[in-house]
Design an enzyme around this catalytic site. Structure first.
Site, short mmCIF file in Angstrom:
data_model
loop_
_atom_site.label_atom_id
_atom_site.label_comp_id
_atom_site.label_asym_id
_atom_site.label_seq_id
_atom_site.Cartn_x
_atom_site.Cartn_y
_atom_site.Cartn_z
CG ASP A 21 -2.14 -0.97 1.11
OD1 ASP A 21 -2.20 -1.44 -0.04
OD2 ASP A 21 -3.00 -1.05 2.00
CG ASP A 57 0.24 11.00 22.09
OD1 ASP A 57 0.58 11.96 22.98
OD2 ASP A 57 0.67 10.06 22.21
CB THR A 63 -8.98 0.08 5.98
OG1 THR A 63 -8.63 0.76 4.63
CG2 THR A 63 -10.37 -0.13 5.80
CE1 TYR A 122 -1.45 6.71 13.49
CE2 TYR A 122 -0.67 8.55 12.25
CZ TYR A 122 -0.77 7.81 13.29
OH TYR A 122 -0.09 8.38 14.42
CB ALA A 136 -2.93 8.72 22.48
#
Length: 291
Positions: A72, A176, A187, A189, A211
């Protein structure tokens, strides 16, 4: 048919697949072109020089179809190089997961036969555009097929991303980072930080915090005709902005505006291939591990 072959470095065990690809293209009588960097790699690493091919050195090229050979990441790089030229791309998977490059090595021959019969479909995939930044940033290509990510630098301190949708205040993410993903990037990150999966045909974008400091902050899906404005605070006085993994530093105070791009990436799919099959095969969707 004028076929371009784009690729990146690969392991020696993938060379038979690459050779088989070029042999099949020659057998079909294709007019074959290869990206110069890929040709240099194959010749230098494996002493392999495909027969009856022409070299692509320029940024502008006249092709009917481009084959992306790799994973990818290679597909994303190929899409960047194809840019706005409206050339459809077929992803041949010699990598790992393969959502974009989803044609396995055992499917190459039959897939190429289908291509030459015109037996395939083309999907239009939306891109993100980062607006109003210096032209030289990101080598002048301010677009992303998967996602735009705003991230903290290499420090333990979080960043605060003040976020506006069409100039209306949404929230301030203390986290973060923040990912703005396309349906194609849902699909990638974004999924790794618990963002939802969207069908490629969806006309939406996803905002997924990385996060977050607050547990009640969750990913949100928005229409893709919205303009997203981001203003970042950081103790380090800078932050990272990433377009499909291409990262650059920006000083605090930089206002980033993100919108849907004015063009699409064209992705070739086989008629018997569906997104749901890809979910089953790549993510083991619905598999009962107890059996």
């Amino acid at each position: 048919m004028r076929i371009g072959v784009f690729g990146r470095e690969c392991n020696p065990d993938k060379l038979p697949v690459v050779k088989g690809l070029f042999n099949k293209l020659n057998a079909l009588g294709a007019d074959v072109y290869i990206r110069s960097g890929y040709a240099v790699f194959l010749g230098g690493k494996f002493n392999y020089h495909p027969e009856n091919v022409k070299i692509i050195d320029d940024r502008i090229f006249d092709l009917d179809i481009v084959l992306s050979v790799g994973g990818d990441g290679t597909f994303l790089r190929t899409a960047l190089e194809v840019n706005k030229q409206n050339i459809p791309i077929l992803g041949i998977n010699t990598g790992r997961l393969g959502f974009l490059a989803d044609i396995g090595s055992n499917q190459i021959d039959e897939t190429l036969d289908e291509l030459f019969r015109g037996d395939y479909k083309i999907e239009e995939r939306s891109l993100l555009r980062m607006m109003d930044i210096e032209e030289r940033a990101f080598d002048g290509f301010h677009y992303a097929l998967n996602e735009v990510a705003i991230l903290k630098r290499d420090t333990s301190s979080m960043i605060t991303v003040h976020t506006y949708l069409n100039d209306d205040y949404l929230t301030s993410y203390v986290a973060d980072g923040l990912i703005i993903a396309t349906p194609t990037g849902s699909t990638a990150y974004s999924m790794s930080v618990n963002g939802p999966i969207l069908l490629p045909q969806n006309r939406n974008f996803i905002l997924s915090p990385v996060a977050p400091h607050s547990l009640n902050v969750r990913p949100i899906v928005i229409p893709d005709n919205y303009i997203i404005t981001l203003n970042v605070e950081s103790r380090t006085n800078s932050f990272l902005a990433s377009l499909d993994g291409r990262s650059e530093d920006f000083p605090v105070g930089t206002v980033l505006k993100i919108s849907k791009a004015e063009f699409s990436t064209l992705v070739i799919k086989r008629f018997n291939q569906t997104f749901y099959q890809t979910l089953h095969e790549k993510l083991m969707w619905g598999t009962d591990v107890r059996s």
